[in-house]
Write a protein that holds these residues in place. Structure first.
Motif, PDB file in Angstrom:
ATOM      1  N   PHE A  37       0.924  -1.034   0.169  1.00 28.68           N
ATOM      2  CA  PHE A  37       0.074  -0.067  -0.064  1.00 28.68           C
ATOM      3  C   PHE A  37       0.964   1.154  -0.182  1.00 28.68           C
ATOM      4  CE2 PHE A  37      -2.825  -3.116   1.983  1.00 28.68           C
ATOM      5  CZ  PHE A  37      -3.957  -2.983   1.346  1.00 28.68           C
ATOM      6  N   ILE A  38       0.291   2.275  -0.581  1.00 31.63           N
ATOM      7  CA  ILE A  38       0.935   3.695  -0.421  1.00 31.63           C
ATOM      8  C   ILE A  38      -0.159   4.254   0.479  1.00 31.63           C
ATOM      9  CG2 ILE A  38       1.748   5.626  -1.713  1.00 31.63           C
ATOM     10  CD1 ILE A  38       3.309   3.268  -2.462  1.00 31.63           C
ATOM     11  N   LEU A  39       0.491   4.848   1.359  1.00 31.73           N
ATOM     12  CA  LEU A  39      -0.297   5.441   2.406  1.00 31.73           C
ATOM     13  C   LEU A  39       0.087   6.895   2.897  1.00 31.73           C
ATOM     14  CD1 LEU A  39      -0.145   2.496   5.108  1.00 31.73           C
ATOM     15  CD2 LEU A  39      -1.952   2.898   3.191  1.00 31.73           C
ATOM     16  N   ASP A  40      -0.921   7.782   3.185  1.00 32.79           N
ATOM     17  CA  ASP A  40      -0.663   9.105   3.721  1.00 32.79           C
ATOM     18  C   ASP A  40      -1.022   9.031   5.149  1.00 32.79           C
ATOM     19  OD1 ASP A  40      -0.567  11.700   4.190  1.00 32.79           O
ATOM     20  OD2 ASP A  40      -1.676  12.493   2.699  1.00 32.79           O
ATOM     21  N   LEU A  41      -0.286   8.627   6.024  1.00 34.90           N
ATOM     22  CA  LEU A  41      -0.416   8.502   7.515  1.00 34.90           C
ATOM     23  C   LEU A  41      -0.925   9.761   8.230  1.00 34.90           C
ATOM     24  CD1 LEU A  41       2.626   6.705   8.541  1.00 34.90           C
ATOM     25  CD2 LEU A  41       0.445   5.646   8.810  1.00 34.90           C
ATOM     26  N   LEU A  42      -0.494  10.964   7.890  1.00 33.35           N
ATOM     27  CA  LEU A  42      -0.829  12.265   8.465  1.00 33.35           C
ATOM     28  C   LEU A  42      -1.676  13.161   7.666  1.00 33.35           C
ATOM     29  CD1 LEU A  42       2.582  12.983  10.191  1.00 33.35           C
ATOM     30  CD2 LEU A  42       0.616  11.829  11.178  1.00 33.35           C
ATOM     31  N   ARG A  43      -1.927  12.366   6.531  1.00 31.29           N
ATOM     32  CA  ARG A  43      -3.032  13.283   5.356  1.00 31.29           C
ATOM     33  C   ARG A  43      -2.078  14.524   5.304  1.00 31.29           C
ATOM     34  NH1 ARG A  43      -8.071  11.626   4.054  1.00 31.29           N
ATOM     35  NH2 ARG A  43      -8.738   9.774   5.063  1.00 31.29           N
ATOM     36  N   ASN A  44      -0.929  14.582   4.970  1.00 31.94           N
ATOM     37  CA  ASN A  44      -0.233  15.900   4.714  1.00 31.94           C
ATOM     38  C   ASN A  44       0.376  15.778   3.397  1.00 31.94           C
ATOM     39  OD1 ASN A  44       1.888  13.942   5.214  1.00 31.94           O
ATOM     40  ND2 ASN A  44       2.779  15.030   7.091  1.00 31.94           N
ATOM     41  N   GLY A  45       0.314  14.816   2.639  1.00 33.91           N
ATOM     42  CA  GLY A  45       1.007  14.657   1.367  1.00 33.91           C
ATOM     43  C   GLY A  45       2.298  14.067   1.089  1.00 33.91           C
ATOM     44  N   ILE A  46       2.557  13.799   2.504  1.00 30.61           N
ATOM     45  CA  ILE A  46       4.047  12.733   2.463  1.00 30.61           C
ATOM     46  C   ILE A  46       3.415  11.316   2.793  1.00 30.61           C
ATOM     47  CG2 ILE A  46       6.056  12.328   3.888  1.00 30.61           C
ATOM     48  CD1 ILE A  46       6.097  15.304   4.948  1.00 30.61           C
ATOM     49  N   TYR A  47       3.902  10.367   1.660  1.00 31.86           N
ATOM     50  CA  TYR A  47       3.358   9.095   1.503  1.00 31.86           C
ATOM     51  C   TYR A  47       4.512   8.214   2.164  1.00 31.86           C
ATOM     52  CZ  TYR A  47       0.439  11.507  -1.841  1.00 31.86           C
ATOM     53  OH  TYR A  47      -0.747  12.444  -2.254  1.00 31.86           O
TER      54      TYR A  47
END
Length: 120
Positions: free
Chosen positions: A95-105
């Motif tokens: 998976f490619i995830l955006d843990l903090l929803r800040n655009g850093i994957y």
């Protein structure tokens, strides 16, 4: 209605809810409708599954141990999924995830998948 076991979840799946269990005993809930992934280490369902002896031969081959799961940040929290690769029993899920929803994957690779279930 009962749970349905499947062997493959195609990449880019955008609808439905799926649960998959890895060889280390972690359980993941992939909510394709909302594009979130939630990891549940040491899930009681996995421990019960092992205790009941309902372990398919491919899972025995993978050496499933319900206490091998490491603690990862955001365990138990739904994480935004940017991209979901094919999930196949016997192979690692990616998976490619955006843990903090800040655009850093971040790229998450699981241990081999032991089972994929479509919950009832």
């Amino acid at each position: 209605m009962t749970d349905q076991n499947i062997d493959v979840l195609p990449s880019g799946t955008t609808d439905g809810r799926y649960v998959f269990i890895t060889a280390t005993g972690s359980t993941y809930t992939y909510d394709a409708d909302n594009q979130t992934l939630t990891r549940h280490p040491d899930d009681e369902r996995v421990k019960q599954w092992l205790a009941d002896g309902g372990v398919p031969k491919e899972v025995k081959y993978l050496g499933l141990h319900a206490d091998d799961s490491a603690v990862l940040r955001a365990d138990g929290d739904p994480i935004h999924v940017i991209d979901q690769g094919q999930i196949r029993v016997g192979q690692s899920a990616r998976f490619i995830l955006d843990l903090l929803r800040n655009g850093i994957y971040t790229h998450r690779v699981t241990s081999p998948v032991a089972a994929i279930v479509i919950p009832a």
